[in-house]
Design a protein around this motif. Structure first.
Motif, PDB file in Angstrom:
ATOM      1  N   GLN A 107      -5.123  -3.400  32.892  1.00  0.00           N
ATOM      2  CA  GLN A 107      -4.718  -1.925  32.604  1.00  0.00           C
ATOM      3  C   GLN A 107      -4.321  -1.540  31.235  1.00  0.00           C
ATOM      4  O   GLN A 107      -4.707  -0.405  30.547  1.00  0.00           O
ATOM      5  CB  GLN A 107      -3.559  -1.886  33.594  1.00  0.00           C
ATOM      6  CG  GLN A 107      -3.308  -0.311  33.708  1.00  0.00           C
ATOM      7  CD  GLN A 107      -4.351   0.483  34.449  1.00  0.00           C
ATOM      8  OE1 GLN A 107      -5.098  -0.112  35.179  1.00  0.00           O
ATOM      9  NE2 GLN A 107      -4.398   1.828  33.896  1.00  0.00           N
ATOM     10  N   LEU A 108      -3.758  -2.522  30.373  1.00  0.00           N
ATOM     11  CA  LEU A 108      -3.328  -2.490  29.285  1.00  0.00           C
ATOM     12  C   LEU A 108      -4.456  -2.419  28.095  1.00  0.00           C
ATOM     13  O   LEU A 108      -4.429  -1.576  27.070  1.00  0.00           O
ATOM     14  CB  LEU A 108      -2.198  -3.614  28.650  1.00  0.00           C
ATOM     15  CG  LEU A 108      -0.837  -3.339  29.425  1.00  0.00           C
ATOM     16  CD1 LEU A 108      -0.141  -4.603  29.039  1.00  0.00           C
ATOM     17  CD2 LEU A 108      -0.130  -2.007  28.978  1.00  0.00           C
ATOM     18  N   GLN A 114      -6.060   1.212  28.588  1.00  0.00           N
ATOM     19  CA  GLN A 114      -5.162   1.854  28.014  1.00  0.00           C
ATOM     20  C   GLN A 114      -5.507   1.744  26.271  1.00  0.00           C
ATOM     21  O   GLN A 114      -5.571   2.876  25.548  1.00  0.00           O
ATOM     22  CB  GLN A 114      -3.996   1.864  28.294  1.00  0.00           C
ATOM     23  CG  GLN A 114      -3.431   2.311  29.578  1.00  0.00           C
ATOM     24  CD  GLN A 114      -2.082   2.025  30.120  1.00  0.00           C
ATOM     25  OE1 GLN A 114      -1.359   1.568  29.091  1.00  0.00           O
ATOM     26  NE2 GLN A 114      -1.755   2.230  31.166  1.00  0.00           N
ATOM     27  N   GLU A 115      -5.559   0.588  25.740  1.00  0.00           N
ATOM     28  CA  GLU A 115      -5.747   0.306  24.446  1.00  0.00           C
ATOM     29  C   GLU A 115      -7.107   0.734  23.882  1.00  0.00           C
ATOM     30  O   GLU A 115      -7.026   1.494  22.868  1.00  0.00           O
ATOM     31  CB  GLU A 115      -5.763  -1.164  24.086  1.00  0.00           C
ATOM     32  CG  GLU A 115      -5.390  -1.337  22.758  1.00  0.00           C
ATOM     33  CD  GLU A 115      -4.960  -3.132  22.281  1.00  0.00           C
ATOM     34  OE1 GLU A 115      -5.779  -3.621  21.505  1.00  0.00           O
ATOM     35  OE2 GLU A 115      -4.163  -3.353  23.188  1.00  0.00           O
ATOM     36  N   ARG A 134      -8.877   3.229  25.462  1.00  0.00           N
ATOM     37  CA  ARG A 134      -8.831   4.667  25.457  1.00  0.00           C
ATOM     38  C   ARG A 134      -8.089   5.230  24.187  1.00  0.00           C
ATOM     39  O   ARG A 134      -8.739   6.252  23.539  1.00  0.00           O
ATOM     40  CB  ARG A 134      -8.101   5.255  26.718  1.00  0.00           C
ATOM     41  CG  ARG A 134      -8.998   4.804  27.893  1.00  0.00           C
ATOM     42  CD  ARG A 134      -8.346   5.573  28.928  1.00  0.00           C
ATOM     43  NE  ARG A 134      -9.166   5.385  30.159  1.00  0.00           N
ATOM     44  CZ  ARG A 134      -8.513   5.258  31.526  1.00  0.00           C
ATOM     45  NH1 ARG A 134      -7.395   5.030  31.654  1.00  0.00           N
ATOM     46  NH2 ARG A 134      -9.589   4.863  32.594  1.00  0.00           N
ATOM     47  N   ARG A 135      -7.145   4.502  23.991  1.00  0.00           N
ATOM     48  CA  ARG A 135      -6.435   5.113  22.676  1.00  0.00           C
ATOM     49  C   ARG A 135      -7.205   5.164  21.279  1.00  0.00           C
ATOM     50  O   ARG A 135      -7.366   5.958  20.484  1.00  0.00           O
ATOM     51  CB  ARG A 135      -5.074   4.427  22.628  1.00  0.00           C
ATOM     52  CG  ARG A 135      -3.854   5.134  23.079  1.00  0.00           C
ATOM     53  CD  ARG A 135      -2.542   4.599  22.753  1.00  0.00           C
ATOM     54  NE  ARG A 135      -2.267   3.473  24.061  1.00  0.00           N
ATOM     55  CZ  ARG A 135      -1.773   2.485  24.048  1.00  0.00           C
ATOM     56  NH1 ARG A 135      -1.493   1.752  22.786  1.00  0.00           N
ATOM     57  NH2 ARG A 135      -1.659   1.769  25.110  1.00  0.00           N
TER      58      ARG A 135
END
Length: 141
Positions: free
Chosen positions: A107-108, A111-112, A114-115
């Motif tokens: 998940q992290l 998210q990374e 996507r950022r």
């Protein structure tokens, strides 16, 4: 120091490697018995990192032998179909922790990513526009 009533340190032997999976046992090895071992575990997102190794702790054959001979450790060899001794259920919670950690790491990482894509979005858009213009200019000339 050890009170003598403490449970033995569980050392799992597999394919010639003596591994200690318990953080409590690893700490006891270092603080009370002055046996260091080598941390060999890795994080899911950084499997090739060398700076932050963790559990399991791999013991030298001499360290594992000392633990067994002194009665302070219990060497466990698991064969296909065999059961662990009663009270040795540390594997199930460990596997659950690994599963949760892996899901959290995934998940992290998502998210990374996507950022990063959002941060690079403007640059990507400009690159696509420039490529489109080059194609149009090349096709007309």
């Amino acid at each position: 120091m050890s009170s003598g009533r403490e449970s033995p340190i569980l050392v799992f032997v597999a394919e010639g490697a003596a591994l200690v999976w318990s953080a409590r046992d690893s700490r006891r090895l270092r603080e009370e018995l002055r046996l260091c071992g080598s941390p060999v575990g890795a994080l899911v997102r950084q499997p090739r990192q060398n700076g932050r190794l963790g559990l399991p702790l791999r013991l030298l054959p001499e360290e594992a032998r000392y633990l067994a001979e002194s009665g302070q450790g219990l060497l466990l060899r698991r064969h296909a179909g065999s059961q662990l001794p009663e009270g040795v259920g540390a594997a199930a919670p460990h596997h659950e922790t690994l599963r949760r950690s892996h899901a959290e790491q995934r998940q992290l990482a998502l998210q990374e990513k996507r950022r990063l894509l959002q941060a690079l979005g403007e640059r990507i858009r400009h690159g696509r526009e420039a490529k489109r213009k080059r194609r149009q200019e090349g096709g007309e000339g």
